[in-house]
Design an enzyme around this catalytic site. Structure first.
Site, mmCIF file in Angstrom:
data_model
loop_
_atom_site.group_PDB
_atom_site.id
_atom_site.type_symbol
_atom_site.label_atom_id
_atom_site.label_comp_id
_atom_site.label_asym_id
_atom_site.label_seq_id
_atom_site.Cartn_x
_atom_site.Cartn_y
_atom_site.Cartn_z
ATOM 1 N N HIS A 19 0.722 -1.117 -0.025
ATOM 2 C CA HIS A 19 -0.066 -0.005 0.071
ATOM 3 C C HIS A 19 0.786 1.437 0.014
ATOM 4 C CE1 HIS A 19 0.973 0.602 4.300
ATOM 5 N NE2 HIS A 19 0.456 -0.716 4.517
ATOM 6 N N HIS A 22 3.724 1.814 2.124
ATOM 7 C CA HIS A 22 5.090 1.182 2.075
ATOM 8 C C HIS A 22 5.967 2.128 0.751
ATOM 9 C CE1 HIS A 22 2.791 -2.647 2.642
ATOM 10 N NE2 HIS A 22 3.845 -2.669 3.599
ATOM 11 N N CYS A 128 -0.906 -10.249 18.874
ATOM 12 C CA CYS A 128 -1.716 -9.743 17.835
ATOM 13 C C CYS A 128 -0.930 -10.175 16.471
ATOM 14 C CB CYS A 128 -1.637 -8.262 17.826
ATOM 15 S SG CYS A 128 -2.288 -7.409 16.326
ATOM 16 N N CYS A 131 0.308 -7.602 14.039
ATOM 17 C CA CYS A 131 1.705 -6.988 14.553
ATOM 18 C C CYS A 131 2.852 -7.907 14.559
ATOM 19 C CB CYS A 131 1.483 -6.093 15.959
ATOM 20 S SG CYS A 131 0.549 -4.704 15.642
ATOM 21 N N CYS A 145 -5.723 -4.451 20.022
ATOM 22 C CA CYS A 145 -4.260 -3.947 19.461
ATOM 23 C C CYS A 145 -4.179 -2.438 19.186
ATOM 24 C CB CYS A 145 -3.960 -5.030 18.301
ATOM 25 S SG CYS A 145 -2.478 -4.002 17.571
ATOM 26 N N HIS A 148 -3.922 -2.476 14.971
ATOM 27 C CA HIS A 148 -5.141 -3.056 14.206
ATOM 28 C C HIS A 148 -6.322 -2.882 14.773
ATOM 29 C CE1 HIS A 148 -1.279 -4.635 12.810
ATOM 30 N NE2 HIS A 148 -1.651 -4.473 11.572
ATOM 31 N N LYS A 302 -4.548 5.400 9.983
ATOM 32 C CA LYS A 302 -3.461 4.912 9.079
ATOM 33 C C LYS A 302 -3.903 4.044 8.292
ATOM 34 C CE LYS A 302 -0.087 0.904 9.747
ATOM 35 N NZ LYS A 302 0.466 -0.039 10.896
ATOM 36 N N LYS A 305 -3.731 -2.712 5.228
ATOM 37 C CA LYS A 305 -4.262 -3.795 4.581
ATOM 38 C C LYS A 305 -5.622 -4.208 5.713
ATOM 39 C CE LYS A 305 -0.351 -5.351 4.071
ATOM 40 N NZ LYS A 305 0.964 -6.229 3.920
#
Length: 521
Positions: A19, A22, A128, A131, A145, A148, A302, A305
């Site tokens: 995404h 990156h 998690c 992570c 988490c 996420h 954030k 994905k």
């Protein structure tokens, strides 16, 4: 002669396509590596793929394919993105297939174990998978988490542990002495506070059963695999052939002037605490700095994905072009804090700064020299004026500003100094009005003709400096700018030499370097 420099982007999980987050890190690390090369430094720029993850296994199971099939397919997406972004990487390491990595990660484990820093015990904790990390209840947000926003699962098993607690004081000494820098200061403060609060030993293996047999086996115990993060962190030295005693490792790690990791804030602890402690235990040199960026966000959240709001960077590049995307990431977003990505803003900045600002400058100057001086850069003639000195000062100030900003890893500030020179150069064109000078010269005014020569030389000098300064940020278009003024060097010269070698060169009249975007944001 200086020793080498090492710069890395993190190696991402490959459980899905990349995404835009990156792309941000890739482009940041690339511009840092390219800028150091522009200064004449010998740089090794590394990235790769983190493949031994439970996330990859679970993603493959969800698709009904093998983990190997999923990993091989998705790695290709990341490699394609790297090509699209024009990264100047020197290597791409794959942690599940590169034997140098598998051997190196195993050897690091053995060194840590030989130092008495690995032991086995039963453990229960909140894990998690997204992570690949255990969390304490205090670190959760409403039981979820923090990354996420899903509840972690309770995991109970017997694992190997690393005696992280043994390295608390050594880590603090490294931070406070400057041996290991964390950039920016806010992240340094977070890391130091975390270490000062007391370090607990960390689990560094997973049962082979829970890992579904995927991962690097723990030496001497096939019932366990090396925890993905411990395995992955070693890529920074295994890619350099450390286990085989390769000269690359000696030049770019052991004897390097700098060893820099570029990473997102969510993995600060792994890179700034766990990894240096592992290296201390293994008796290997530490990184010299970790440079931590924020997240790209959408409406304050954030891009992820897992959260379902990921932006496909290849799609954005296809829509707007590589220059617009690299410029948006490096000129518009903070190097250290979270920032929203906005396509309308991308178009606006590209059009204003690049197409109208820089592209128009290069086109006008090349066209006027072609028309009024037969396409050859003239020598300065006549008395210099204050506006000439003012442009020369701006060249020096912009070069100094960019160098200083990049020494702090602040790409946005660096590009603001480039923008200052673009604006000063366009103002210089308008205030001198070469088209009026040309008319006067054609009527026999020798003073106007001499003045025009000076103006054209100063403008081509400014354009050369702009092309050089932009090489780390917009490499493709910067090359085109340098071709216009016949510049072959890729070294940043002293500002005092900004006009050297230009008179007598042929000017190449380019196609539009920054064509208008024919899209609606």
């Amino acid at each position: 002669m200086s020793n080498g420099s090492f710069i890395s982007a993190t190696i991402p999980y490959v459980n899905a396509r990349p995404h835009l987050g990156h792309a941000l890190e890739y482009v940041q690390a690339d511009c840092f590596a390219r800028f150091q090369r522009l200064q004449g430094r010998d740089v090794f720029f590394l990235t790769g793929s983190d493949e031994n993850s439970l996330k990859n296994v679970i993603a493959a199971e969800a698709e009904g394919i093998s983990t190997r099939e999923l990993v091989d397919r998705n790695v290709a997406y990341f490699q394609d993105l790297i090509e699209q972004l024009k990264l100047s990487k020197d290597d791409f390491i794959r942690t599940s297939v590169d034997q140098r990595h598998i051997e190196g990660a195993t050897r690091v484990w053995e060194l840590i174990a030989a130092n008495g820093d690995i032991y086995k015990r039963s453990y229960e904790g909140l894990y998690c998978v997204g992570c690949e990390q255990f969390y304490s209840p205090a670190e959760l947000v409403d039981g979820n988490c923090p990354e996420h926003l899903v509840p972690p699962e309770l995991v109970s098993e017997e694992n190997y542990f690393f005696r992280l607690s043994r390295y608390q004081n050594q880590l603090l000494d490294a931070f406070k002495s400057g041996e290991l820098r964390v950039v920016p200061k806010s992240r340094y403060n977070e890391v130091v506070s975390f270490v000062e609060s007391g370090l607990m030993d960390i689990s560094i293996s997973r049962s082979t059963e829970r890992a579904r047999g995927w991962g690097i086996p723990v030496p001497g115990d096939p019932s366990q695999v090396i925890y993905v993060w411990i395995d992955a962190l070693t890529n920074y030295i295994t890619a350099l052939g450390w286990a085989a005693g390769d000269d690359l490792y000696k030049r770019y790690w052991e004897e390097a002037d700098s060893r820099t990791h570029v990473l997102g804030k969510g993995v600060t602890r792994f890179h700034s605490v766990y990894w240096p402690a592992m290296l201390m235990s293994a008796g290997l040199p530490l990184p010299t700095e970790t440079v931590v960026h924020g997240y790209i966000t959408a409406n304050g959240r954030k891009l992820s994905k897992s959260l379902g709001n990921a932006v496909d960077p290849v799609g954005v590049i296809d829509k707007y072009g590589i220059d617009a995307v690299r410029y948006a990431l490096l000129a518009d977003l903070s190097p250290f804090e979270d920032g929203d990505f906005n396509e309308e803003r991308l178009v606006q900045r590209y059009t204003t700064d690049l197409a109208n600002g820089l592209g128009n400058l290069v086109s006008r100057v090349a066209s006027m020299i072609g028309r009024y001086r037969d396409g050859t850069i003239p020598q300065a003639a006549g008395e210099l004026e204050e506006q000439d000195e003012r442009l020369a000062r701006q060249v020096a100030e912009s070069v100094e500003g960019v160098v200083t900003a990049m020494s702090r890893y602040d790409h946005r500030e660096a590009l603001s100094h480039v923008g200052d020179l673009i604006r000063a150069s366009n103002s210089y064109v308008d205030s001198n009005a070469p088209w009026h000078l040309a008319k006067a010269a054609a009527a026999g005014d020798e003073t106007a003709s001499a003045r025009m020569d000076t103006v054209f030389l100063y403008l081509t000098g400014a354009i050369r400096q702009l092309g050089l300064l932009l090489l780390p940020f917009l490499p493709t278009s910067a090359e085109e700018i340098l071709k216009v003024v016949g510049e072959e060097s890729h070294r940043l010269a002293e500002p005092s030499a900004w006009l050297d070698g230009l008179p007598g060169r042929a000017i190449e009249r380019p196609e539009p370097i920054f064509p208008r975007l024919d899209v609606v944001a």
